[in-house]
Motif scaffolding. Structure first.
Motif, PDB file in Angstrom:
ATOM      1  N   ASP A 148      17.451   9.507  39.111  1.00 34.72           N
ATOM      2  CA  ASP A 148      17.798   9.774  40.501  1.00 34.72           C
ATOM      3  C   ASP A 148      16.599   9.562  41.420  1.00 34.72           C
ATOM      4  O   ASP A 148      16.716   8.939  42.474  1.00 34.72           O
ATOM      5  CB  ASP A 148      18.325  11.201  40.635  1.00 34.72           C
ATOM      6  CG  ASP A 148      18.788  11.523  42.043  1.00 34.72           C
ATOM      7  OD1 ASP A 148      19.894  11.081  42.406  1.00 34.72           O
ATOM      8  OD2 ASP A 148      18.037  12.203  42.779  1.00 34.72           O
ATOM      9  N   ALA A 149      15.427  10.090  41.007  1.00 32.52           N
ATOM     10  CA  ALA A 149      14.230   9.976  41.845  1.00 32.52           C
ATOM     11  C   ALA A 149      13.789   8.525  41.985  1.00 32.52           C
ATOM     12  O   ALA A 149      13.373   8.093  43.072  1.00 32.52           O
ATOM     13  CB  ALA A 149      13.109  10.821  41.255  1.00 32.52           C
ATOM     14  N   ILE A 150      13.871   7.751  40.900  1.00 34.31           N
ATOM     15  CA  ILE A 150      13.458   6.354  40.955  1.00 34.31           C
ATOM     16  C   ILE A 150      14.456   5.525  41.764  1.00 34.31           C
ATOM     17  O   ILE A 150      14.072   4.680  42.577  1.00 34.31           O
ATOM     18  CB  ILE A 150      13.289   5.796  39.527  1.00 34.31           C
ATOM     19  CG1 ILE A 150      12.077   6.470  38.853  1.00 34.31           C
ATOM     20  CG2 ILE A 150      13.122   4.280  39.550  1.00 34.31           C
ATOM     21  CD1 ILE A 150      11.897   6.122  37.400  1.00 34.31           C
ATOM     22  N   LYS A 151      15.722   5.778  41.589  1.00 35.80           N
ATOM     23  CA  LYS A 151      16.724   5.036  42.353  1.00 35.80           C
ATOM     24  C   LYS A 151      16.580   5.296  43.846  1.00 35.80           C
ATOM     25  O   LYS A 151      16.764   4.395  44.677  1.00 35.80           O
ATOM     26  CB  LYS A 151      18.130   5.400  41.889  1.00 35.80           C
ATOM     27  CG  LYS A 151      19.213   4.543  42.521  1.00 35.80           C
ATOM     28  CD  LYS A 151      20.575   4.827  41.911  1.00 35.80           C
ATOM     29  CE  LYS A 151      21.632   3.906  42.521  1.00 35.80           C
ATOM     30  NZ  LYS A 151      22.966   4.141  41.921  1.00 35.80           N
ATOM     31  N   GLY A 157      17.907   2.541  39.158  1.00 32.31           N
ATOM     32  CA  GLY A 157      17.566   3.628  38.260  1.00 32.31           C
ATOM     33  C   GLY A 157      16.941   3.123  36.967  1.00 32.31           C
ATOM     34  O   GLY A 157      16.713   1.930  36.788  1.00 32.31           O
ATOM     35  N   VAL A 158      16.666   4.043  36.068  1.00 33.26           N
ATOM     36  CA  VAL A 158      16.096   3.690  34.768  1.00 33.26           C
ATOM     37  C   VAL A 158      16.884   4.368  33.655  1.00 33.26           C
ATOM     38  O   VAL A 158      17.480   5.422  33.849  1.00 33.26           O
ATOM     39  CB  VAL A 158      14.611   4.106  34.642  1.00 33.26           C
ATOM     40  CG1 VAL A 158      13.739   3.357  35.636  1.00 33.26           C
ATOM     41  CG2 VAL A 158      14.455   5.612  34.816  1.00 33.26           C
ATOM     42  N   LEU A 159      16.857   3.738  32.514  1.00 34.60           N
ATOM     43  CA  LEU A 159      17.397   4.316  31.284  1.00 34.60           C
ATOM     44  C   LEU A 159      16.578   3.727  30.153  1.00 34.60           C
ATOM     45  O   LEU A 159      16.347   2.512  30.124  1.00 34.60           O
ATOM     46  CB  LEU A 159      18.876   3.965  31.114  1.00 34.60           C
ATOM     47  CG  LEU A 159      19.608   4.606  29.930  1.00 34.60           C
ATOM     48  CD1 LEU A 159      19.704   6.120  30.098  1.00 34.60           C
ATOM     49  CD2 LEU A 159      21.003   4.011  29.768  1.00 34.60           C
ATOM     50  N   PHE A 160      16.098   4.548  29.257  1.00 31.01           N
ATOM     51  CA  PHE A 160      15.266   4.078  28.153  1.00 31.01           C
ATOM     52  C   PHE A 160      15.370   5.068  27.013  1.00 31.01           C
ATOM     53  O   PHE A 160      15.809   6.221  27.210  1.00 31.01           O
ATOM     54  CB  PHE A 160      13.803   3.901  28.607  1.00 31.01           C
ATOM     55  CG  PHE A 160      13.222   5.094  29.313  1.00 31.01           C
ATOM     56  CD1 PHE A 160      12.672   6.147  28.610  1.00 31.01           C
ATOM     57  CD2 PHE A 160      13.218   5.149  30.702  1.00 31.01           C
ATOM     58  CE1 PHE A 160      12.135   7.241  29.254  1.00 31.01           C
ATOM     59  CE2 PHE A 160      12.678   6.241  31.363  1.00 31.01           C
ATOM     60  CZ  PHE A 160      12.126   7.280  30.632  1.00 31.01           C
ATOM     61  N   PRO A 161      14.983   4.673  25.798  1.00 31.73           N
ATOM     62  CA  PRO A 161      15.152   5.564  24.646  1.00 31.73           C
ATOM     63  C   PRO A 161      14.268   6.796  24.747  1.00 31.73           C
ATOM     64  O   PRO A 161      13.129   6.742  25.226  1.00 31.73           O
ATOM     65  CB  PRO A 161      14.747   4.694  23.454  1.00 31.73           C
ATOM     66  CG  PRO A 161      13.908   3.603  24.027  1.00 31.73           C
ATOM     67  CD  PRO A 161      14.444   3.355  25.397  1.00 31.73           C
ATOM     68  N   MET A 162      14.816   7.913  24.307  1.00 28.05           N
ATOM     69  CA  MET A 162      14.077   9.163  24.226  1.00 28.05           C
ATOM     70  C   MET A 162      14.323   9.803  22.870  1.00 28.05           C
ATOM     71  O   MET A 162      15.422   9.678  22.305  1.00 28.05           O
ATOM     72  CB  MET A 162      14.527  10.146  25.309  1.00 28.05           C
ATOM     73  CG  MET A 162      14.103   9.810  26.713  1.00 28.05           C
ATOM     74  SD  MET A 162      14.658  11.099  27.878  1.00 28.05           S
ATOM     75  CE  MET A 162      13.805  10.569  29.371  1.00 28.05           C
TER      76      MET A 162
END
Length: 241
Positions: A148-151, A157-162
């Motif tokens: 949300d903050a990056i968008k 937005g971002v999505l990456f493995p955690m």
């Protein structure tokens, strides 16, 4: 869409392809560079994967009504935690601090008034995370709040493995046959909160709700989890989500 198929896979085996797709499609140069750094292949032994522990402290739990107030991260491996490389930022939230937030995080109105906006520290943050497996305790805070903050700043937005240490504890203490039997016997579930999880491995108590301290606590917890329940040869694809 690859991202939709990805969400349905328990071990996230398509993460490298997803990140490459985002690198090709991203418009912002910061995000393009971040996604282009990729991630280790799913079969990479966890002992060889570059890791970074991340913790966000927020003004509340609802991403629609609350915001990030501090960020802590600690790069580490299974064998060591080089604290000299730690990073910590207080950022000015886009929504007002509540009295509860001030009491919990001990970050005051005057501190956030002088703090940078999240967007100002974003290049450093993305550089510190790029190419590493991010380890968190309860990804349902870090994932949506970061996205949300990056968008809001970059339009994407971002999505990456955690790797989520809380989820690893849940596999052992909430989803196992023994845990189900305990529920059938109406016994209270085992706590998988960060402090309680650490105590099961003999790790010391730290004062919580400080982003840097919790990032360190999460890194230590993950080291202990791997040492007790897995090993350095465990593929990252069995641990990330």
């Amino acid at each position: 869409m690859l991202s939709h198929r990805l969400a349905s896979r328990s071990q996230g085996l398509e993460w490298p392809a997803y990140l490459q797709q985002r690198a090709d499609e991203a418009r912002d140069p910061l995000l393009k560079a971040f996604f282009a750094a990729g991630c280790p292949a799913p079969e990479t032994p966890i002992g060889e994967a570059p890791l970074v522990s991340l913790d966000l402290e927020t003004t509340g739990l609802d991403v629609q009504r609350h915001a990030i107030v501090s960020i802590g991260l600690v790069p580490f491996s299974l064998s060591r935690i080089p604290l000299a490389r730690r990073r910590y930022w207080v950022v000015r939230p886009s929504r007002a601090l509540s009295d509860t937030s001030i009491t919990l995080h001990r970050i005051t109105h005057s501190e956030v008034a002088e703090a940078p906006d999240f967007g100002e520290i974003l290049p450093e943050l993305l550089e510190a995370l790029a190419g590493r497996i991010v380890v968190v305790h309860f990804r349902h805070i870090e994932r949506p709040f970061l996205a949300d903050a990056i968008k809001a700043r970059l339009g994407e937005g971002v999505l990456f493995p955690m790797i989520d240490t809380m989820s690893l504890e849940a596999r052992l203490h909430r989803l196992s046959l023994w845990a189900r039997l305990q529920r059938w016997m109406r016994r209270p579930p085992v706590s998988i909160r960060l402090g309680d999880s650490r105590r099961r491995y003999g790790l010391p108590d730290y004062q919580g709700h400080h982003a840097l301290v919790d990032a360190l606590a999460t890194a230590e917890l993950f080291q202990a989890q791997v040492a007790k329940h897995y090993d350095a040869a465990t593929p990252v694809g069995k641990l990330w989500t």
